[in-house]
Design a protein around this motif. Structure first.
Motif, PDB file in Angstrom:
ATOM      1  N   LEU A  35       0.819  -1.209   0.000  1.00 10.81           N
ATOM      2  CA  LEU A  35       0.000   0.000   0.000  1.00 10.81           C
ATOM      3  C   LEU A  35       0.854   1.260   0.000  1.00 10.81           C
ATOM      4  CD1 LEU A  35      -2.842  -1.019   2.474  1.00 10.81           C
ATOM      5  CD2 LEU A  35      -2.856  -1.050   0.001  1.00 10.81           C
ATOM      6  N   LEU A 217      -1.870   8.138  -3.215  1.00  9.12           N
ATOM      7  CA  LEU A 217      -3.002   7.220  -3.103  1.00  9.12           C
ATOM      8  C   LEU A 217      -3.710   6.965  -4.437  1.00  9.12           C
ATOM      9  CD1 LEU A 217      -4.248   5.527  -0.922  1.00  9.12           C
ATOM     10  CD2 LEU A 217      -5.873   7.350  -0.478  1.00  9.12           C
ATOM     11  N   LEU A 220      -1.522   4.783  -6.462  1.00  4.92           N
ATOM     12  CA  LEU A 220      -1.536   3.414  -5.955  1.00  4.92           C
ATOM     13  C   LEU A 220      -2.722   2.652  -6.531  1.00  4.92           C
ATOM     14  CD1 LEU A 220      -0.587   1.276  -3.727  1.00  4.92           C
ATOM     15  CD2 LEU A 220      -2.424   2.232  -2.372  1.00  4.92           C
ATOM     16  N   LEU A 221      -3.897   3.295  -6.488  1.00 15.96           N
ATOM     17  CA  LEU A 221      -5.094   2.598  -6.953  1.00 15.96           C
ATOM     18  C   LEU A 221      -5.051   2.390  -8.456  1.00 15.96           C
ATOM     19  CD1 LEU A 221      -7.758   4.071  -4.599  1.00 15.96           C
ATOM     20  CD2 LEU A 221      -6.951   1.739  -4.746  1.00 15.96           C
ATOM     21  N   PHE A 224      -2.941  -0.592  -8.853  1.00 14.23           N
ATOM     22  CA  PHE A 224      -3.689  -1.803  -8.516  1.00 14.23           C
ATOM     23  C   PHE A 224      -4.667  -2.154  -9.630  1.00 14.23           C
ATOM     24  CE2 PHE A 224      -2.771  -1.415  -3.811  1.00 14.23           C
ATOM     25  CZ  PHE A 224      -2.044  -2.580  -3.794  1.00 14.23           C
ATOM     26  N   MET A 227      -2.779  -3.884 -12.217  1.00 12.65           N
ATOM     27  CA  MET A 227      -2.448  -5.247 -11.824  1.00 12.65           C
ATOM     28  C   MET A 227      -3.675  -6.144 -11.897  1.00 12.65           C
ATOM     29  SD  MET A 227      -0.763  -6.676  -8.336  1.00 12.65           S
ATOM     30  CE  MET A 227      -2.253  -6.794  -7.387  1.00 12.65           C
ATOM     31  N   ASP A 262     -10.897   9.766 -12.303  1.00 12.86           N
ATOM     32  CA  ASP A 262     -10.521   8.771 -11.310  1.00 12.86           C
ATOM     33  C   ASP A 262     -11.658   7.798 -11.028  1.00 12.86           C
ATOM     34  OD1 ASP A 262      -8.004   9.726 -11.111  1.00 12.86           O
ATOM     35  OD2 ASP A 262      -8.411  11.020  -9.395  1.00 12.86           O
ATOM     36  N   VAL A 263     -12.888   8.324 -11.013  1.00 12.32           N
ATOM     37  CA  VAL A 263     -14.044   7.473 -10.718  1.00 12.32           C
ATOM     38  C   VAL A 263     -14.085   6.295 -11.683  1.00 12.32           C
ATOM     39  CG1 VAL A 263     -16.539   7.397 -10.510  1.00 12.32           C
ATOM     40  CG2 VAL A 263     -15.309   9.470  -9.870  1.00 12.32           C
ATOM     41  N   TYR A 266     -11.455   3.646 -10.837  1.00  7.10           N
ATOM     42  CA  TYR A 266     -11.759   2.861  -9.653  1.00  7.10           C
ATOM     43  C   TYR A 266     -12.892   1.881  -9.922  1.00  7.10           C
ATOM     44  CZ  TYR A 266      -9.098   6.655  -7.584  1.00  7.10           C
ATOM     45  OH  TYR A 266      -8.137   7.573  -7.311  1.00  7.10           O
ATOM     46  N   LEU A 267     -13.893   2.345 -10.670  1.00  6.28           N
ATOM     47  CA  LEU A 267     -15.014   1.461 -10.960  1.00  6.28           C
ATOM     48  C   LEU A 267     -14.558   0.296 -11.845  1.00  6.28           C
ATOM     49  CD1 LEU A 267     -18.010   3.910 -11.408  1.00  6.28           C
ATOM     50  CD2 LEU A 267     -17.392   2.504  -9.453  1.00  6.28           C
ATOM     51  N   PHE A 269     -11.603  -0.944 -11.968  1.00  7.47           N
ATOM     52  CA  PHE A 269     -10.794  -1.772 -11.082  1.00  7.47           C
ATOM     53  C   PHE A 269     -11.678  -2.708 -10.277  1.00  7.47           C
ATOM     54  CE2 PHE A 269      -8.705  -1.512  -6.716  1.00  7.47           C
ATOM     55  CZ  PHE A 269      -8.052  -2.699  -6.885  1.00  7.47           C
ATOM     56  N   PHE A 270     -12.713  -2.116  -9.683  1.00  8.85           N
ATOM     57  CA  PHE A 270     -13.582  -2.891  -8.822  1.00  8.85           C
ATOM     58  C   PHE A 270     -14.328  -3.959  -9.621  1.00  8.85           C
ATOM     59  CE2 PHE A 270     -17.390  -3.544  -6.230  1.00  8.85           C
ATOM     60  CZ  PHE A 270     -16.754  -3.954  -5.077  1.00  8.85           C
TER      61      PHE A 270
END
Lengths: 287, 344
Positions: A35, A217, A220-221, A224, A227, A262-263, A266-267, A269-270
């Protein structure tokens, strides 16, 4: 959809791949979710800023030194803090890197202040025209460098003794240790290598945009996300995933506006984590 | 040392009930500053305890507390501002919305194993913050201001916080002493073994995730009332996740009283003392977190229990080994072994 948007996305994706590569390497070999990787990236940018802003170097000249510097900081961290934790309880290393991330942010604040910094370079804001498509010069440089670093990482992993030792330690640390491989050292070297890659990403990020102590941060995301898209263990997959993410972001910004960049990441990614936790290009380093 | 199932005792519940009543009564007596401090501490306790249930007992190490604080806070605030409901209804809605979010995300989250779960929850916390920032109806980046005369304050807010914290403590006691808790711990310790013994893994994890999210959402509503002005950088800040982890890990993950101690240590030792030294406080928090997982991974509370027991020596006459699982809340029983004994 204009080609400019597509090209910008592809090129920005190179940077994401560079950040994701280090995360993927550490997770693939050590099984450690780091992290603090975002802070390794930003740390590289701050290290370079010492030479670029204060001594007037070109960021590309400062880049190798920033990479070496971050590797030197990362090696003992892994060797004497994180590796012993890896043998303890399951969540301890993760929580420790969370603590490292905070600690690094606080140290950046204390040393460099909270105002945004950038690495000035002659090519920071200029554009290039390739076949009628306008692109930013710095992203072209970043993309080229990413491809070189990815190729280098791939060659080290597959063609050198150190790479063989790393793949052995990744596949089965106990057996590797029995066969005379110093697993602790391999782990520390891997982490140092990942930190060097992160620092390179940080320097290029610093030229392309400004950064603050808390910029780590989101990076980092993004790493991720790369990855998760790529899965563990394939350098080419990381590059492809970075580019895919860059294009996705660039397209969504042109459709919905800058606030959503960014949203969307992240979405994505999730969703990838949820639908295909093993990633899209999974392959073992050993394979 | 073979752990035995911890029998349900009457005195922890009685102690909790008594302290809740006393704290509730204090709401009418204390001065304004103390009440405000109390609300802060109780909210931290509720959030830390909710994290403890999920991570300490369920083995699901979440970094997403901030997402549920934000959900609860914004749900209550937006209901107050946009519909003009009275505040008790707004408070009641907060855990419901938080649970709905958890239910929606659980389909994805509970597929994730180990560290992937942590990173997934962190992504949710950050994504939600970014979403709120872009959501004009919720005030965007500048946030919303609650109507001051429509929200509880002072003694009433304190009493509300007491109830929320008491709920969190009660839930932790339940997780510690019930058969449900033993099955949950079994999943944490060895998922395949627990599944093999007939534990419905996904259902138990969901049964830990939902109440944990509800408590965190409730605490979020109380925090929104306390802040009055809520913004993405306030209630949706990742520092809520950090504090939940830090306070519980320092106090003792998987213990009932550890988080209580952790909240006191972290808040009094760091946050309050170093209010003017934000950077230094962050440095110490980071170092503390690393030092605890490195040198005392069980936390301070189990350490204190063990020291106290060593000083007091074995109890005369009982003939019971000192290390036997007794009244002291030292460590969580190893779930799989306990469950295996139960089944056998």
């Amino acid at each position: 959809m204009s080609l400019d948007v597509l090209a910008a996305g592809i090129l920005a994706g190179g940077l994401y791949a560079l950040i994701g590569l280090g995360i993927s390497l550490v997770f693939g070999v050590l099984g450690l979710m780091n992290l603090a990787h975002g802070e390794l990236v930003i740390g590289g940018a701050y290290l370079a800023s010492l030479l670029v802003v204060d001594a007037g170097w070109d960021p590309l000249a400062a880049l190798p030194l920033a990479m070496a510097g971050m590797a030197l900081i990362a090696y003992p961290l892994q060797r004497y803090l994180l590796t012993p934790l890896l043998r303890g309880s399951k969540s301890a290393p993760l929580v420790a890197t969370f603590g490292l991330s905070l600690l690094a942010q606080a140290l950046f604040q204390a040393a460099f202040g909270t105002h945004p910094k950038a690495l000035p370079a002659s090519y920071a804001d200029t554009g290039l025209s390739v076949l009628g498509v306008r692109v930013q010069t710095v992203y072209v440089i970043a993309f080229g460098l990413t491809v070189v670093l990815c190729a280098g990482t791939h060659l080290i992993l597959t063609r050198t003794r150190a790479g063989s030792a790393l793949r052995a330690a990744s596949a089965d640390p106990d057996t590797a240790a029995v066969l005379g491989i110093d697993v602790d050292r391999v782990y520390a070297m891997t982490f140092a290598g990942a930190a060097a890659l992160a620092a390179a990403g940080g320097v290029l990020t610093g030229v392309a945009q400004s950064f603050t102590p808390s910029s780590g941060l989101p990076l980092l995301l993004t790493g991720f996300a790369v990855m998760a898209l790529a899965g563990i263990g394939s350098v080419g997959g990381v590059l492809a995933a970075g580019v895919a993410l860059g294009v996705l972001q660039s397209v969504s910004v042109s459709l919905f506006g800058g606030g959503w960049r960014d949203v969307v990441v992240y979405l994505a990614f999730f969703l990838v984590l949820a639908v295909r936790p093993q990633g899209l290009f999974r392959k073992a380093y050993a394979g | 040392m073979t752990p035995t199932p911890t029998p349900r005792r009457w005195w922890p519940a009685a102690a909790l009930l008594l302290s809740t009543v006393v704290c509730f009564a204090l709401g009418g007596v204390l001065d304004h500053g103390t009440l405000d401090l109390g609300v802060t501490l109780l909210c931290y306790l509720a959030i830390a305890q909710a994290w403890n249930i999920l991570a300490g007992f369920g083995g699901l190490v979440s970094l997403g507390s901030a997402a549920f604080v934000a959900t609860g806070g914004y749900a209550a605030a937006l209901l107050l501002v946009h519909t003009g409901l009275s505040w008790p209804l707004a408070v009641a809605a907060a855990p419901v919305v938080a649970m709905l979010l958890a239910l929606l995300l659980s389909a994805a989250l509970l597929r994730l194993r180990g560290d992937y779960f942590s990173v997934g929850t962190l992504a949710i916390a950050i994504a939600l913050q970014a979403l709120i920032r872009n959501w004009d109806w919720a005030g965007g980046a500048s946030g919303v201001t609650l109507p001051v005369d429509a929200v509880p304050s002072g003694g009433n807010l304190f009493q509300l916080a007491v109830i929320v914290a008491a709920l969190a403590m009660a839930l932790t006691l339940h997780a510690r002493h019930s058969a449900f808790g033993i099955r949950l711990a079994a999943i944490r310790d060895n998922e395949p073994a627990a599944a093999g013994l007939g534990v419905a893994v996904r259902r138990h994890q969901l049964a830990a995730l939902l109440p944990s999210s509800a408590i965190t959402g409730l605490a979020g509503a109380v925090i929104a009332f306390q802040f009055v002005v809520i913004s993405p950088d306030g209630v949706a800040s990742v520092s809520w996740s950090l504090n939940a982890v830090l306070m519980t890990v320092v106090g003792g993950t998987g213990t009932v009283l550890g988080p209580l101690l952790g909240v006191a240590v972290v808040y009094y030792g760091l946050t309050r003392e170093l209010q003017s030294e934000q950077t230094l406080s962050l440095v110490i928090e980071g170092v503390l977190l690393i030092a605890i997982v490195r040198f005392a991974p069980q936390g301070v509370w189990p350490l204190l229990c063990r020291t106290a027991r060593r000083l007091l020596g074995p109890r005369p006459g009982t003939g019971r080994p000192v290390t036997g699982r007794g009244d002291e809340d030292e460590t969580v029983p190893s779930g799989t072994e306990t469950l295996a004994m139960d089944v056998a």
